[in-house]
Design an enzyme around this catalytic site. Structure first.
Site, PDB file in Angstrom:
ATOM      1  CB  VAL A   1      52.005  26.032  61.814  1.00  0.00           C
ATOM      2  CG1 VAL A   1      51.206  25.333  62.894  1.00  0.00           C
ATOM      3  CG2 VAL A   1      53.457  26.204  62.216  1.00  0.00           C
TER       4      VAL A   1
ATOM      5  CB  SER B   1      46.862  29.118  59.608  1.00  0.00           C
ATOM      6  OG  SER B   1      47.476  29.633  60.756  1.00  0.00           O
TER       7      SER B   1
ATOM      8  CE  LYS C   1      45.188  32.172  61.171  1.00  0.00           C
ATOM      9  NZ  LYS C   1      46.551  32.686  60.967  1.00  0.00           N
TER      10      LYS C   1
ATOM     11  CE1 TYR D   1      42.755  31.021  64.728  1.00  0.00           C
ATOM     12  CE2 TYR D   1      44.402  31.161  66.473  1.00  0.00           C
ATOM     13  CZ  TYR D   1      44.081  31.107  65.130  1.00  0.00           C
ATOM     14  OH  TYR D   1      45.080  31.135  64.190  1.00  0.00           O
TER      15      TYR D   1
ATOM     16  CE1 TYR E   1      49.812  34.418  58.413  1.00  0.00           C
ATOM     17  CE2 TYR E   1      51.077  32.619  57.484  1.00  0.00           C
ATOM     18  CZ  TYR E   1      50.113  33.080  58.354  1.00  0.00           C
ATOM     19  OH  TYR E   1      49.462  32.196  59.142  1.00  0.00           O
TER      20      TYR E   1
END
Lengths: 422, 422, 422, 422
Positions: free
Chosen positions: B261, B64, B67, B191, B243
């Site tokens: 992660v 992630s 991103k 992705y 988040y």
């Protein structure tokens, strides 16, 4: 020469005056009666310099702009842990009119929504303080930040209380969850009175600047809020200050901000300035139409976006030169400005290529304004290591920005007031 | 002298190594097989200076953390308006495993959640580009930011695809809303491959530093991202990067961040530095346990909180002195550092007490590193006003930090390389 | 004499034809091409009597009306516990286009929403059955309920699959939660083909009547669904059949119902009848405009509301009389109709005032249609108690509605075919 | 002979007594002090027959079981449209402790949640009625339904008011939305007092039976609620009565029900009976543990599921025979039971094969208990059509169940008291 800054502000104000959309809040007569054409802006630099344009001295009720300041007070009075136990710091992701409590605990999501602000108000003062004591405390601190004695607009307070059903609902809900331990109606009354404090755009810009400086009122030099409280207040302004448009605000404007239903809007750019605008025409979300536009222009035209800070890598170093004095080789490293980690790190690098030896190394701090904790540790470690390498270290520190320069081993470098004294 | 910074990093790393809670992600064998005791940190200053401690060169998949960088690419390629039309910038206020689309439009709430990242990936490259072209573009830009050629870990990519049901669900959902216009399975594959790019902690810190500098790779000097794209990427990292704990992260750490992660965690402190950590032990929210602790220490010990910037009010001014030369009175104002609004405003004040007259006023820019748009406008306005007051203005600008100094009326001040030439 | 029922239906149909609002679904060409003026209704009584008006024999795809029937099949095939483990039975309280899964488990809220219906479809047939086997099973059972061989409209199925992004999203999501264990695309294809079965209004009314009778096809007498499966299917129709307007439907119409996007609408009134309408003009919620109006009229004009059942307290008793025969006193209690708890309880009361003695007590069951479990237990207990009181008990049971009348103590009453034989 | 029903109830009660899980509500001392072992059940048939077992006469506060009855009163007093404008009828799909208001209007989702119940209470009585008048009205109607004078348990009411924060929150919220027009504290006080009415299990079963009969108190024959109000009350009990487990309740038990925090639980099976249980041990959802188990047994053992109504297709017809009388051919069709659409439709069929001619056709209504509107229209239409076919029609209607039998054309059939009079 006349400063161009006020002229710039006047121009921006004029440009934003064209937009006549929106209308004053109308849920109480006091707000509905506001002159919709009033428009003011005030910029207060972190050293207290003030620039205004338009109606910067028209009084209005502070409303939700009181929230970050009351939050900072509560953090001081009840402590961070206790405040966090009662009020969260997460954006709600919900429209502004949602109550937004955490599912199981009833803890309000953050102190910028009404539920959080009511709970926050109840945490001000001593634990078993009276409503009057909380009110006194709020007025005192707000006044200290504004730099003048503030007071409550009683007609606004009274009018708001007569239709405060939703806030009473929230307070009862919080009481049911034991998030609130005071009487719900007391908490609402106190919160409503806090929102009814009368301020001007000039007051708000000074209060915002007090947050921008880390809690020190720029003019009086008084520490109004602790650094930690300021950090929390600015953080929640940045993530939750514009309700469910906070993300958009951060990307487009990038100034931690808070708006109020009476037409005020403030922003605090850490280390730089406080800004406030006043225009009672509100959009459908309850934010000042012209205030938003003016903030967007300030951010765009004046590069005031939090994510656009200039590089500070070499800002700590002024220069380095070698001097031969009485056949001694003297290395002088001149530091400057605010010493924090980045600037200290940059400065340190100029010492790292000094080979072991028995030279005199001078760390010239005479142009350094301040040294924070980490920079102090770094600089003293430099002193210690140079000593271990065999050098004599001399500090030039006429303003004692690095007081009591213990290297950690009891050895202190020589401290002089001028390079001439080396 | 050896720099104390790496030693400090090693100490912090050591202190955080005690916590053995958490475990590597286990939904694919490649992540589960990670050595849980690997732990590295890297700090990259905005001028490219690099400090590391621990396993800073162990490769892992970026996950992630890709991103914000992919978001910055999409902003460049599709334009801000088009990207905003497909992906929002608001924190979702929902747990990390929620899909978080806007009710009516299906627009993902922000680019840091999977839905937003999948939509973002599909906006990379030209509008009718192929999946291969998007992949090539991502690899090229990521490599440019890292400063070395990066590649995809094929076994991770393959393994992720075999259990990518949830991402396929999201992509199909987005396709149903026409938020996604590519084939859902193509978008997910792209992705997933983006997330499978192999990086080290050192790479990530350099990439983070590239955001911190406003898009310029500190070592190569290449502009990898536009300033606007950087501003957006950092903004969404600050409001949505962690988040549903983003608000807490902002208050406690105050560094725009993103976690992955596989155990990585990056932070970008605008104008200062990039930081990255790697430790595969994750907490229940999927964030690196030791990474979080290390960031908290960095923020606390090194004063790296976004809301704790030092006062910059007087940082733009170096000094002012008067010189009598051939019976001419010469006023010299020395500026220094990065010139933006706050520093320029501080400097301007030294000119405002110069009374009208026919003196020579010297604006010494020889210690100024850069001048942004607003500062340029302010300084040229000062030049113009001094001229109108009757003074001759001379710029000392050996590095041309203020090129083509047109006052706006066609008149240009004299520009020299040194005060000696005045 | 001609029955007035078809005339009444024709009148209602005519009255509802005036409303020309709404339009056929247009997301696939096959539905958009439906003639918007088609309008049919069919009423099928629980004994198979059929009344129709209008276009009751025009074919269309069954769409979501397949859901309760597929649910009943899954309950039979996988068992109630297994089905409940995969699909809930609670109304979602959310708009019809929400996915509505339970937060932690991903279990769809109920089988009437798409997520629940896709999961339900995958539970049809044997656990390791093929997609073809599931399709065969659905077609067989639907055909048995309709009373004729049904088939799939291949052009509808193909068209739906080409835009089935949302259903593919749902299936992948369910697969990610392990709610679905088949391949997501298989499950969606099977579900889409189930929805593409071609039916007429007449078919649907017969299928609805099959639910109303507790699972027995009124014409063929075949048990198509178990009583338990029927009970569950009707229950979820009553609480979830009309999406987020299910509560309003229950208050205003009170008939467990299900609508489909092709314009069909069915209702099952337990013990009474099945009803179906067809009119492709849909309202904004995707329900048939005229279908809704027709159901409201049926409910209002014909008293068909589930909560308006007539009192059944005395319905089980036909009469009681005493006969003196050969100087014997014979008490005859005539029962009638369907014997369930309420009717049995009413009947029992006529026995309770029979004093102990040695009379002959006749329980005349010759006009009783059926005896359910609880009624059987109650009546046998009456027989036992009368025996303990000293009476001789004789059952008149020519149709063996109370077979093997063991009192529980091995003693059986005398059973005859007619009161004349007593 | 002694009826087996009470014995059965006693057995069930005994079987359910084994479960000692759960505990009385403890938020007020009055509820916490309840004897956890009290356990009672009462069954009241639609004609007033009462069966009890256990502690059916122990008093307790009615709590939330008051909601459906208060709702029925409000429907009568304010009218259905006005009540629907203030309170919805949709299940909330949310846990029982959610406030569950509609987003924009603030309308409570349904009258079974507290928000809906408070709004409902405020709609009782005349529009400008006092709190005292509302209380009087509630007590009067509840007493009429229970068949005895009920009163408020003042200590319960007082205790509840002292911790009614959440309800005060709700009422203030509703007031803010103008859903409530009375003072919030008045509405809460009235609602709390309504919940504090003291009842026994016997009372509740009679009240439930009053709903089951369509609003007529079984013993007194008084119409306590209109048929429409009853229909609405039962409908919302069926969809919302058990909070977020309403769907499961409908599938497993199938009896429109409502529970209360004091341990009561009622069910109304339309046309059949009312049932009530009392056991203060509550599960985590606040429902009576033993009450739930007892209801499940009643539903399972006694076939009391709403979706398992027996077929009524032929229930309306008793028989048909031909009699030759004075050389006249007389066709006699005997009807029986409750005449509603299904039963009338079944009966009608026996007339449809009567060919045109000049016979005498007798419709024997002497065993018909009641004829609802639709059945009346159907039967009169049969009379009209037989007349048009040339027959003479005679009604045998000793109890005037079909009064004023105008065929619609001014012609009335001959009405006699007995077939002997034909």
């Amino acid at each position: 020469m006349r400063s161009p800054v006020p002229d710039y502000l006047a121009e921006v104000l004029d440009a934003c005056s064209a937009d006549e959309s929106g209308a004053p809040a109308d849920y109480i007569p006091e707000l509905a009666a506001a002159d919709p054409d009033r428009f003011g802006v005030c910029l207060t630099m972190s050293d207290g310099e003030v620039y205004t344009a338009g109606d910067a001295d028209v009084p209005f009720s502070i409303q939700s702009i009181s929230k970050p300041f009351a939050y900072a007070i509560a953090l001081e009075d009840a402590g961070i842990d206790d405040v966090l136990a009662h009020v969260g710091v997460e954006p709600s992701g919900e429209p502004f009119n949602q109550i937004s409590l955490e599912t199981d605990t009833g803890r309000p999501k953050n102190p910028m929504i009404n539920a959080g602000a009511i709970a926050t108000h109840s945490l001000i003062g001593s634990e078993d303080g009276t409503a009057a004591a909380r009110e006194r405390r709020v007025l005192d601190v707000f006044s200290a930040a504004a730099g003048r004695e503030l007071s409550i607009d009683e007609s606004v307070a009274e009018s708001e209380m007569s239709t405060a059903y939703r806030n009473l609902a929230i307070a009862n809900l919080l009481r049911g969850y034991d998030v609130l331990t005071t009487e719900p109606s007391d908490a609402v009354l106190g919160y409503v009175r806090q929102c009814s404090i009368s301020v001007t755009t000039r007051d708000l810009a000074m209060m915002a600047a007090t947050l921008a400086t880390g809690g020190i009122q720029p003019n009086t030099g008084e520490r109004v809020f602790s650094l930690a409280a300021t950090r929390y207040a600015l953080s929640v302004m940045s993530t939750c200050g514009m309700y469910d448009a906070s993300g958009e605000w951060m990307t487009r404007v990038g100034i931690p901000s808070k708006s109020g239903v009476s037409g005020g809007l403030i922003g605090s750019l850490p280390g730089q300035l406080g800004v406030a605008t006043f225009s009672p025409r509100l959009d459908s979300r309850g934010n000042s139409v012209r205030g938003i536009e003016l903030f967007e222009r300030l951010s765009r035209d004046m590069g005031m976006h939090l994510m656009e800070a200039p590089s500070q890598a070499v800002s700590g170093l002024r220069g380095r030169y070698e001097r031969v004095d009485d056949s001694r080789a003297i290395e002088v490293v001149e530091l400057q400005g605010e010493m924090q980690f980045s600037s200290a790190e940059g400065a340190v690098r100029r010492f790292t290529d000094i080979e072991p030896g028995d030279n005199t190394v001078v760390m010239d701090l005479s142009r350094v304004h301040s040294v924070n904790d980490v920079a102090r540790r770094v600089l003293l470690e430099v002193v210690r290591r140079l000593g271990l390498d065999g050098h004599e270290v001399v500090l030039v520190d006429p303003d004692s920005v690095l007081p009591d320069p213990d290297r950690g081993d009891g050895v202190r470098p020589r401290v002089v007031n001028s390079t001439d004294e080396v």
